[in-house]
Design a protein around this motif. Structure first.
Motif, PDB file in Angstrom:
ATOM      1  N   PHE A 176       0.811  -1.216   0.000  1.00 24.39           N
ATOM      2  CA  PHE A 176       0.000   0.000   0.000  1.00 24.39           C
ATOM      3  C   PHE A 176       0.848   1.272   0.000  1.00 24.39           C
ATOM      4  CE2 PHE A 176      -2.924  -3.272   1.472  1.00 24.39           C
ATOM      5  CZ  PHE A 176      -4.034  -3.003   0.680  1.00 24.39           C
ATOM      6  N   LYS A 194      -1.613   4.417  -5.807  1.00 23.31           N
ATOM      7  CA  LYS A 194      -2.851   3.880  -6.388  1.00 23.31           C
ATOM      8  C   LYS A 194      -2.975   2.356  -6.241  1.00 23.31           C
ATOM      9  CE  LYS A 194      -3.230   7.631  -9.755  1.00 23.31           C
ATOM     10  NZ  LYS A 194      -3.329   8.007 -11.182  1.00 23.31           N
ATOM     11  N   ALA A 213      -4.281   0.790  -3.752  1.00 23.65           N
ATOM     12  CA  ALA A 213      -5.586   0.452  -3.183  1.00 23.65           C
ATOM     13  C   ALA A 213      -6.622   0.217  -4.281  1.00 23.65           C
ATOM     14  CB  ALA A 213      -6.054   1.554  -2.238  1.00 23.65           C
ATOM     15  N   ASP A 214      -6.575   1.029  -5.332  1.00 24.12           N
ATOM     16  CA  ASP A 214      -7.544   0.879  -6.425  1.00 24.12           C
ATOM     17  C   ASP A 214      -7.386  -0.482  -7.107  1.00 24.12           C
ATOM     18  OD1 ASP A 214      -8.503   3.409  -5.920  1.00 24.12           O
ATOM     19  OD2 ASP A 214      -7.237   4.365  -7.428  1.00 24.12           O
ATOM     20  N   LYS A 215      -6.143  -0.840  -7.403  1.00 22.94           N
ATOM     21  CA  LYS A 215      -5.901  -2.099  -8.105  1.00 22.94           C
ATOM     22  C   LYS A 215      -6.212  -3.296  -7.225  1.00 22.94           C
ATOM     23  CE  LYS A 215      -2.603  -4.447 -11.078  1.00 22.94           C
ATOM     24  NZ  LYS A 215      -1.354  -4.305 -11.854  1.00 22.94           N
ATOM     25  N   GLY A 227      -8.293  -3.410  -4.627  1.00 21.09           N
ATOM     26  CA  GLY A 227      -9.737  -3.490  -4.441  1.00 21.09           C
ATOM     27  C   GLY A 227     -10.427  -4.103  -5.642  1.00 21.09           C
ATOM     28  N   GLU A 228      -9.993  -3.690  -6.833  1.00 23.52           N
ATOM     29  CA  GLU A 228     -10.565  -4.247  -8.062  1.00 23.52           C
ATOM     30  C   GLU A 228     -10.262  -5.740  -8.176  1.00 23.52           C
ATOM     31  OE1 GLU A 228     -10.164  -3.632 -12.931  1.00 23.52           O
ATOM     32  OE2 GLU A 228      -9.261  -2.199 -11.538  1.00 23.52           O
ATOM     33  N   SER A 274     -15.185  -2.829  -2.705  1.00 22.10           N
ATOM     34  CA  SER A 274     -15.157  -1.377  -2.819  1.00 22.10           C
ATOM     35  C   SER A 274     -14.004  -0.801  -2.007  1.00 22.10           C
ATOM     36  CB  SER A 274     -16.475  -0.795  -2.308  1.00 22.10           C
ATOM     37  OG  SER A 274     -16.589  -1.024  -0.908  1.00 22.10           O
ATOM     38  N   ARG A 275     -13.687   0.451  -2.256  1.00 19.61           N
ATOM     39  CA  ARG A 275     -12.647   1.132  -1.473  1.00 19.61           C
ATOM     40  C   ARG A 275     -13.035   1.161   0.006  1.00 19.61           C
ATOM     41  NH1 ARG A 275      -8.497   5.126  -1.956  1.00 19.61           N
ATOM     42  NH2 ARG A 275      -8.485   4.835  -4.205  1.00 19.61           N
ATOM     43  N   LEU A 295     -12.378  -2.223   1.472  1.00 18.84           N
ATOM     44  CA  LEU A 295     -10.934  -2.433   1.564  1.00 18.84           C
ATOM     45  C   LEU A 295     -10.365  -1.763   2.803  1.00 18.84           C
ATOM     46  CD1 LEU A 295      -8.200  -3.334   0.410  1.00 18.84           C
ATOM     47  CD2 LEU A 295      -8.166  -1.221  -0.923  1.00 18.84           C
ATOM     48  N   TYR A 296     -10.693  -0.501   2.995  1.00 21.72           N
ATOM     49  CA  TYR A 296     -10.141   0.214   4.146  1.00 21.72           C
ATOM     50  C   TYR A 296     -10.747  -0.265   5.459  1.00 21.72           C
ATOM     51  CZ  TYR A 296      -7.415   3.280   1.206  1.00 21.72           C
ATOM     52  OH  TYR A 296      -6.485   3.758   0.319  1.00 21.72           O
TER      53      TYR A 296
END
Length: 224
Positions: free
Chosen positions: A190, A194, A196-198, A200-201, A206-207, A210-211
């Motif tokens: 992390f 970016k 987190a975006d990859k 999560g996908e 969702s973001r 994830l968090y």
């Protein structure tokens, strides 16, 4: 301090000249924004197919985690490339007067041919009824992989997380997903821009989810 990199480049060139074209020497600048283009010097880059301006490897993430306070120089460990070649590697962390890591100095010697030769010798020894001198040729399977870009590094970490859980992301339950995310968090994934975006996908969440999972991981670590 401004001449440190020049001195390291001189040493890198000397080592490459001394040990020949199968020995790669590379310097990463860990202060590079968003870890893009961390390679600021490379000798015999054809060994790993890297060049100036390429991205980080796992050792760079290690240098950035917890300010680099938890890492120490490593010598003579195995690494591998995406195409299966095996290196004997050493990594040294160059620090400033405050103890913060500025550069990662790496040496990679391609020992793939030596390992193949060892396998041939072992086969001949087996046929002759002579005990093998060593059986560690499979050790390269778990060797750390050398990556050439941020995207490549993140893909590699995700692959390792999935392997640790032992099933594809789409088949993981929540506990298994959290185990994979913990591996990624501990590995420094992390820290990558970016990421987190990859991630999560990849895990189909969702973001927010994830968090939420990452906060759960951190809360459990505080309890321990």
């Amino acid at each position: 301090m401004k001449n440190d990199l020049a001195v390291l480049k001189q040493i890198a060139h000397g080592l490459a000249q001394q040990f020949g074209e199968t020995c790669e020497v590379v310097i990463h600048d860990v202060r590079t924004p968003e870890m893009e283009g961390t390679v600021v010097c490379i000798e015999n880059g054809k060994v790993s197919n890297r060049k100036l301006g390429d991205g980080p490897s796992h050792v760079v993430l290690e240098a950035l985690k917890n300010g680099g306070k938890d890492v120490a120089d490593r010598y003579g460990y195995l690494t591998r490339t995406k195409d299966g070649r095996v290196f004997r590697s050493s990594t040294m962390y160059m620090r400033d007067e405050n103890g913060d890591i500025m550069y990662v100095f790496g040496i990679n010697s391609d020992i793939t041919n030596l390992m193949h030769l060892q396998q041939i010798v072992n086969q001949v020894a087996d046929n002759a009824g002579v005990p093998n001198l060593t059986h560690d040729t499979k050790a390269s399977a778990g060797a750390e992989r050398i990556t050439t870009s941020v995207a490549d590094l993140l893909d590699d970490l995700i692959e390792q997380a999935v392997q640790q859980v032992g099933k594809p992301a789409q088949l993981m339950n929540k506990a298994e997903r959290i185990e994979a995310l913990k591996f990624l968090n501990d590995s420094g994934a992390f820290l990558i821009s970016k990421a987190a975006d990859k991630i999560g996908e990849y895990f189909g969440i969702s973001r927010f989810t994830l968090y939420s999972d990452l906060n759960m991981i951190k809360d459990k670590e505080k309890e321990q």
